[in-house]
Design a protein around this motif. Structure first.
Motif, PDB file in Angstrom:
ATOM      1  N   GLN A 124      -7.677  -3.759  -1.109  1.00  0.00           N
ATOM      2  CA  GLN A 124      -7.738  -3.068  -2.400  1.00  0.00           C
ATOM      3  C   GLN A 124      -9.065  -2.306  -2.472  1.00  0.00           C
ATOM      4  O   GLN A 124     -10.039  -2.681  -1.839  1.00  0.00           O
ATOM      5  N   GLN A 127       3.092   1.895  -7.839  1.00  0.00           N
ATOM      6  CA  GLN A 127       1.996   0.934  -7.826  1.00  0.00           C
ATOM      7  C   GLN A 127       1.919   0.226  -9.177  1.00  0.00           C
ATOM      8  O   GLN A 127       1.864   0.877 -10.230  1.00  0.00           O
ATOM      9  N   LYS A 144       0.823  -1.227   0.000  1.00  0.00           N
ATOM     10  CA  LYS A 144       0.000   0.000   0.000  1.00  0.00           C
ATOM     11  C   LYS A 144       0.852   1.270   0.000  1.00  0.00           C
ATOM     12  O   LYS A 144       0.482   2.270  -0.595  1.00  0.00           O
TER      13      LYS A 144
END
Ligand code: 5MM
Length: 341
Positions: free
Chosen positions: A265, A233, A228
C-alpha cells in the motif's frame, strides 16, 4: 515457557500509539530497495542505512515498540562499534528477529509456496535470545489466483506457522505470526476477505493443535483490501469496516495485539486504513502497525545512500513513524501529511 513474560512482551510490542518497524529485508529484498535509490547493496551500506533509522532517537522512543531484524543486522555493529541491538534497546525499543528462511515451491500445487526454516530453529532461537531478541517473525505467503490458494497451501503454511510459534514460546520468544495474503492481482476486496478468513481460521486451528498460548503471540495479518489491479478500489471506510469484521470473526480476544503489514500500500493509505480501524473503537485487541515499506519508503528516498542526507532521512522516518503512531490511536488526520510536506 514463561507465559507472563511472553504476554508482557506482546503487550509492549502493541502498546498504545506504538508499532513495529519491519527492517528484516533479506539481502535480496534490500537490494531491490537500494536499486531504486541507486545505492550499492554492500554490508556497510545496509548497516549505515539501518543505523540511520535506529539512531532516530525520538521516533524510536515514542513510536517504535520493536524492530524486526535480519540475521546479518542482529550481529552488526554501528560505525562507532556499538552493537545495533544496543542502540535499539537504549532507545527503549525491543529487538526482534526474522527466523524464517524464505519460501520454496509447494509440490503438487503449481504457483504456490511454503515457508521453510523449522530445521534447527530451536538452536537458532537460543542464540537469538542470547543476542537480545525477545520476539521473532515468520511470514507465510498466500497468493490469490485462478484455483488459488489451495487448501494444501493454506494448511501447510498454517502448520509451519504454528510449529514455529510453539518453538518460539518454548524459547521464551514472542512469535509474530504473519500469514500474508498478497494484494497482487485483480481480485476485489470481498475475495480478499474470503481468502483471508480461510487462512486465519486455519492458522488459529493449527496454533490450537500445537498448544500455542495466544496471550503470548502478536498476529501480523494483511488488511482486507482490493487487489492492486482491481478496477474498483475499496474506500478507506470499506477497508476499515471489512478488516475489523473479518478479524473479529477469526482472532480470539486472548491475542493481545494485531500489527498489520503494509503489503505494498502507499504510505498514506497504510496510515489512513489503520487510523480508520482504530476510530471504529471497542476492539478486543490492540491494532497497530508492523510496516516495512510504508515506514521506510520515504526515509530510503531521502537518504539515497549519502551520509549528507542522514538528517533529512531521519526527519522522513520520524514523520512516518509519528503518523502511524497517531493512526494506531485513531488520531491521524490527512492534513497532518500536507503540513509536513
Ligand atoms: C521488510 O520486509 C520483510 C522481509 O521480506 P523478505 O523476507 O522477502 O526479504 C517482510 O516480511 C515484511 O516484514 C512484511 O511483509 C511487512 O512488510 P511490508 O512492506 O509489507 O509492510
Amino acid at each position: 515457557m514463561n507465559l507472563a513474560d511472553l504476554n508482557k512482551v506482546a503487550v509492549a510490542m502493541t502498546a498504545p500509539g506504538k508499532g513495529i518497524l519491519a527492517a528484516d529485508e533479506s539481502t535480496g529484498t534490500i537490494k531491490k530497495r537500494f536499486d531504486a535509490i541507486a545505492t550499492e547493496n554492500t554490508e556497510d551500506n545496509r548497516r549505515d542505512y539501518r543505523e540511520m533509522m535506529f539512531r532516530t532517537a525520538e521516533a524510536m522512543k515514542n513510536h517504535i515498540s520493536g524492530v524486526i531484524l535480519y540475521d546479518e543486522t542482529i550481529w552488526q555493529k554501528a560505525k562507532d562499534g556499538t552493537p545495533l541491538v544496543d542502540i535499539i534497546k537504549a532507545a527503549g525499543s525491543i529487538p526482534g528477529i526474522k527466523v524464517d528462511e524464505g519460501v520454496k515451491p509447494l509440490p503438487n500445487c503449481p504457483g504456490e509456496v511454503v515457508t521453510v526454516g523449522l530445521d534447527k530453529l530451536a538452536d537458532r532461537l537460543t542464540k537469538y535470545y542470547d543476542a537480545g531478541a525477545r520476539f521473532a517473525k515468520w511470514r507465510a505467503v498466500i497468493d490469490i489466483g485462478q484455483g488459488m490458494p489451495t487448501f494444501s497451501c493454506i494448511h501447510a503454511n498454517a502448520h509451519a506457522l504454528a510449529r514455529y510459534a510453539a518453538l518460539c514460546q518454548a524459547a521464551n520468544i514472542v512469535p509474530i505470526v504473519e500469514p500474508e495474503v498478497l494484494m497482487d492481482g485483480a481480485h476485489d476486496i470481498d475475495r480478499c476477505v474470503d481468502v483471508t478468513v480461510r487462512v486465519l481460521k486455519e492458522t488459529f486451528q493449527e496454533l490450537y493443535y500445537n498448544r500455542v498460548a495466544l496471550e503470548g503471540i502478536v498476529l501480523k495479518p494483511n488488511m482486507a483490501i482490493s487487489g492492486k489491479k482491481c478496477a474498483k478500489q475499496a474506500s478507506v471506510e470499506e477497508v476499515a469496516e471489512k478488516t475489523v469484521k473479518m478479524l473479529k470473526e477469526c482472532v480470539p480476544a486472548a491475542v493481545p495485539g494485531i500489527a498489520f503489514l503494509s503489503g505494498g500500500q502507499s504510505d498514506e493509505a497504510a496510515t489512513a486504513h489503520l487510523d480508520a480501524m482504530n476510530r471504529i473503537g471497542n476492539l478486543p485487541w490492540a491494532l497497530t502497525f508492523s510496516y516495512g515499506r510504508a515506514l521506510q519508503a520515504a526515509p530510503q528516498k531521502a537518504w539515497s545512500g549519502r551520509s549528507e542526507n542522514v538528517a533529512a532521512a531521519q526527519r522522513a522516518f520520524m514523520h512516518r513513524a509519528k503518523m502511524n503512531s497517531l493512526a494506531a490511536l485513531g488520531q491521524w488526520k490527512a492534513d497532518m501529511e500536507k503540513k509536513a510536506a
